[in-house]
Write a protein that holds these residues in place. Sequence first.
Motif, PDB file in Angstrom:
ATOM      1  N   VAL A 171       0.847  -1.190   0.000  1.00 11.51           N
ATOM      2  CA  VAL A 171       0.000   0.000   0.000  1.00 11.51           C
ATOM      3  C   VAL A 171       0.884   1.243   0.000  1.00 11.51           C
ATOM      4  N   ILE A 172       0.605   2.170  -0.913  1.00  8.30           N
ATOM      5  CA  ILE A 172       1.328   3.433  -0.969  1.00  8.30           C
ATOM      6  C   ILE A 172       0.311   4.568  -1.050  1.00  8.30           C
ATOM      7  N   GLU A 173       0.792   5.797  -1.007  1.00  4.52           N
ATOM      8  CA  GLU A 173      -0.134   6.925  -1.038  1.00  4.52           C
ATOM      9  C   GLU A 173      -0.970   6.916  -2.312  1.00  4.52           C
ATOM     10  N   SER A 174      -0.313   6.776  -3.460  1.00  2.55           N
ATOM     11  CA  SER A 174      -1.039   6.714  -4.726  1.00  2.55           C
ATOM     12  C   SER A 174      -0.395   5.695  -5.646  1.00  2.55           C
ATOM     13  N   ASP A 175      -1.175   4.699  -6.066  1.00  5.52           N
ATOM     14  CA  ASP A 175      -0.625   3.687  -6.960  1.00  5.52           C
ATOM     15  C   ASP A 175      -0.462   4.205  -8.389  1.00  5.52           C
ATOM     16  N   GLU A 176      -0.908   5.432  -8.643  1.00  4.37           N
ATOM     17  CA  GLU A 176      -0.759   6.010  -9.983  1.00  4.37           C
ATOM     18  C   GLU A 176       0.696   6.317 -10.322  1.00  4.37           C
ATOM     19  N   ILE A 177       1.558   6.394  -9.315  1.00  6.18           N
ATOM     20  CA  ILE A 177       2.951   6.733  -9.582  1.00  6.18           C
ATOM     21  C   ILE A 177       3.702   5.588 -10.256  1.00  6.18           C
ATOM     22  N   ILE A 178       3.093   4.415 -10.330  1.00  8.09           N
ATOM     23  CA  ILE A 178       3.759   3.280 -10.975  1.00  8.09           C
ATOM     24  C   ILE A 178       3.996   3.557 -12.456  1.00  8.09           C
ATOM     25  N   ASP A 179       3.048   4.211 -13.089  1.00  8.56           N
ATOM     26  CA  ASP A 179       3.152   4.537 -14.511  1.00  8.56           C
ATOM     27  C   ASP A 179       3.196   6.057 -14.655  1.00  8.56           C
ATOM     28  N   VAL A 190      -0.697  -4.027  -5.562  1.00 12.34           N
ATOM     29  CA  VAL A 190      -0.353  -2.695  -5.075  1.00 12.34           C
ATOM     30  C   VAL A 190      -1.627  -1.850  -5.025  1.00 12.34           C
ATOM     31  N   LYS A 191      -1.875  -1.221  -3.883  1.00  6.93           N
ATOM     32  CA  LYS A 191      -3.063  -0.392  -3.726  1.00  6.93           C
ATOM     33  C   LYS A 191      -2.667   1.004  -3.273  1.00  6.93           C
ATOM     34  N   GLY A 192      -3.428   2.004  -3.722  1.00  8.40           N
ATOM     35  CA  GLY A 192      -3.184   3.379  -3.327  1.00  8.40           C
ATOM     36  C   GLY A 192      -4.265   3.876  -2.382  1.00  8.40           C
ATOM     37  N   LEU A 193      -3.900   4.852  -1.553  1.00  5.17           N
ATOM     38  CA  LEU A 193      -4.839   5.420  -0.586  1.00  5.17           C
ATOM     39  C   LEU A 193      -5.444   6.733  -1.068  1.00  5.17           C
ATOM     40  N   GLU A 194      -4.809   7.371  -2.039  1.00  2.52           N
ATOM     41  CA  GLU A 194      -5.289   8.631  -2.589  1.00  2.52           C
ATOM     42  C   GLU A 194      -5.022   8.636  -4.089  1.00  2.52           C
ATOM     43  N   THR A 195      -5.672   9.550  -4.779  1.00  6.74           N
ATOM     44  CA  THR A 195      -5.307   9.795  -6.165  1.00  6.74           C
ATOM     45  C   THR A 195      -4.381  11.006  -6.193  1.00  6.74           C
ATOM     46  N   LEU A 196      -3.610  11.128  -7.260  1.00  4.20           N
ATOM     47  CA  LEU A 196      -2.735  12.289  -7.397  1.00  4.20           C
ATOM     48  C   LEU A 196      -3.553  13.577  -7.488  1.00  4.20           C
ATOM     49  N   ALA A 197      -4.703  13.476  -8.119  1.00  2.00           N
ATOM     50  CA  ALA A 197      -5.575  14.655  -8.221  1.00  2.00           C
ATOM     51  C   ALA A 197      -6.028  15.099  -6.836  1.00  2.00           C
ATOM     52  N   GLU A 198      -6.313  14.150  -5.957  1.00  2.00           N
ATOM     53  CA  GLU A 198      -6.712  14.497  -4.593  1.00  2.00           C
ATOM     54  C   GLU A 198      -5.569  15.191  -3.857  1.00  2.00           C
ATOM     55  N   GLN A 199      -4.355  14.725  -4.068  1.00  3.54           N
ATOM     56  CA  GLN A 199      -3.215  15.338  -3.407  1.00  3.54           C
ATOM     57  C   GLN A 199      -3.021  16.780  -3.878  1.00  3.54           C
ATOM     58  N   LEU A 200      -3.099  16.998  -5.187  1.00  5.56           N
ATOM     59  CA  LEU A 200      -2.926  18.351  -5.707  1.00  5.56           C
ATOM     60  C   LEU A 200      -4.115  19.242  -5.353  1.00  5.56           C
ATOM     61  N   GLN A 201      -5.298  18.652  -5.262  1.00 10.43           N
ATOM     62  CA  GLN A 201      -6.481  19.430  -4.884  1.00 10.43           C
ATOM     63  C   GLN A 201      -6.310  20.005  -3.480  1.00 10.43           C
ATOM     64  N   ALA A 202      -5.701  19.225  -2.599  1.00  8.44           N
ATOM     65  CA  ALA A 202      -5.456  19.712  -1.242  1.00  8.44           C
ATOM     66  C   ALA A 202      -4.568  20.951  -1.276  1.00  8.44           C
TER      67      ALA A 202
END
Length: 364
Positions: free
Chosen positions: A133-141, A234-246
Motif C-alpha cells: 500500500v502506498i499513497e497513490s498507486d498512480e505513480i507506478i506509470d 499494489v493499492k493506493g490510498l489517494e489519487t494524485l488529483a486528490e493530493q494536488l487538490q489539497a
Amino acid sequence: MTISIGHRTLHIGPHGPASPGNIVLWLVAAFHVALAALLIVTLFSISPARAAEDASCTGRNILTDLQQSDPARYAEVVKEGDAVPNGKGIFWKIEKPGIKPSWLLGSMHVTDPRVLDLPPRTQSAHDGADTIVIESDEIIDEKKATAALLMKPDLMMFTDGTTIEKLLSPHEYQRLKAGLKSRGIPLSAVSRMRPWMISSVVALPACEMARKAKGVQFLDQKIATDAVAEGKQVKGLETLAEQLQAMAELPTEFHMKSLIETLELGSKMNDVVETMTDLYLSGDIGMTIPMLKTVSPEGENDDGDYATFEQRIILDRNKIMAERAAPILANGNVFMAVGALHLPGEGGVIELLRKQGFTVTAVN
C-alpha cells in the motif's frame, strides 16, 4: 517588495514575509507533492546530460552546525522534537488478534540512495507481504499519471491568463528564472504553472532533480514497482488529483509567500534537505518541524496559515489514509508506506490506526 494577486496586495519586507511559518509549511508540503517535480522533469524533458552537471549533493546538516554555534537553541529543538507523540522511528508493526501482522514505513519521497537502501528487516517485510500500500498507486506509470493530471489542468496551471511573472517583482522574477535555468527548465515553460508546482522544483536540490531526470525512482515508486515485478498487489490510498487538490485549496497568497521564502533561502535549501534526510535516516521525525523553524525568516508566526495548512494537508489526509487503509489491513500481511510526516502526532496515522483497534509499535 509587493506582490499583487487579483485585487489584493501582499507586502513583503527586506527579510522576507512577516510570517516565518510559510517556509516551514511549504517544505513539509514539498515532500507530499514530490510528484509535481517529477512531472515537470517528465513534461519538459530535462536532459540526463544536463542533469549530470548537477548530480552531486552539497548540503550540510543544519543541526550539527547549530549544536556548535548555539547549544541552547539546539537543546530547544531536541526538546520540542522529543515531545512529539510517535516522533521516533519510521518503521512500525501493525497487529490485531486473528490476522497476520502488517508493517508501516514512513517514507521520504526522494531518490537519495541512502533512503532507497531499505534496512534488512524493512526489506524483508516488503518481500514477505501479500499486499503493498502506498499513497497513490498512480505513480507506478509516470506517463499515465501525467496524462491523468493533464485532464485537470486547473490543479497545476493558471487558466485565467495569470502568469507567475505577474505575481513577482522584477528582482524575484529574475531570481526564479535563474533558479529554474540552473535545473535545465526555462521559466517560459512553467510561467502559467501554479506557484506550488514551481516551488516543488525550487525546494528540491539540483542533485535530486538530476537523479529524477536520469530516471531514478523515488522511494515510494521503487517500493511499488518492485512489488509489481514480484507479482504483488499494489493499492493506493489517494489519487494524485486528490493530493494536488489539497494544495489547490490553500490560498494563492500562502503559496506565493512560500515560493518567495524558498528563493530567499537560496543554496541553504541543500542544507535543509540534507538535514531532513539525516533526521529521516535516524528516525527522528519529530524533530523535522522544530528544525525547519530554525531556518525560517525572523518575524511573527501566522497561526492562521499554520492551522489551515495543518488541517488540509496533514490532518485531513491522515484521516483519509487511515480510513482507506483499514479494510486492507484487516486482511493482514500488508506493507504500507506513506510519507513519514503523516505518522507522528496525536492526529497522525499511527494514532488513528490505534483508534481502529490496531496495536502499532515501533520496530528498531
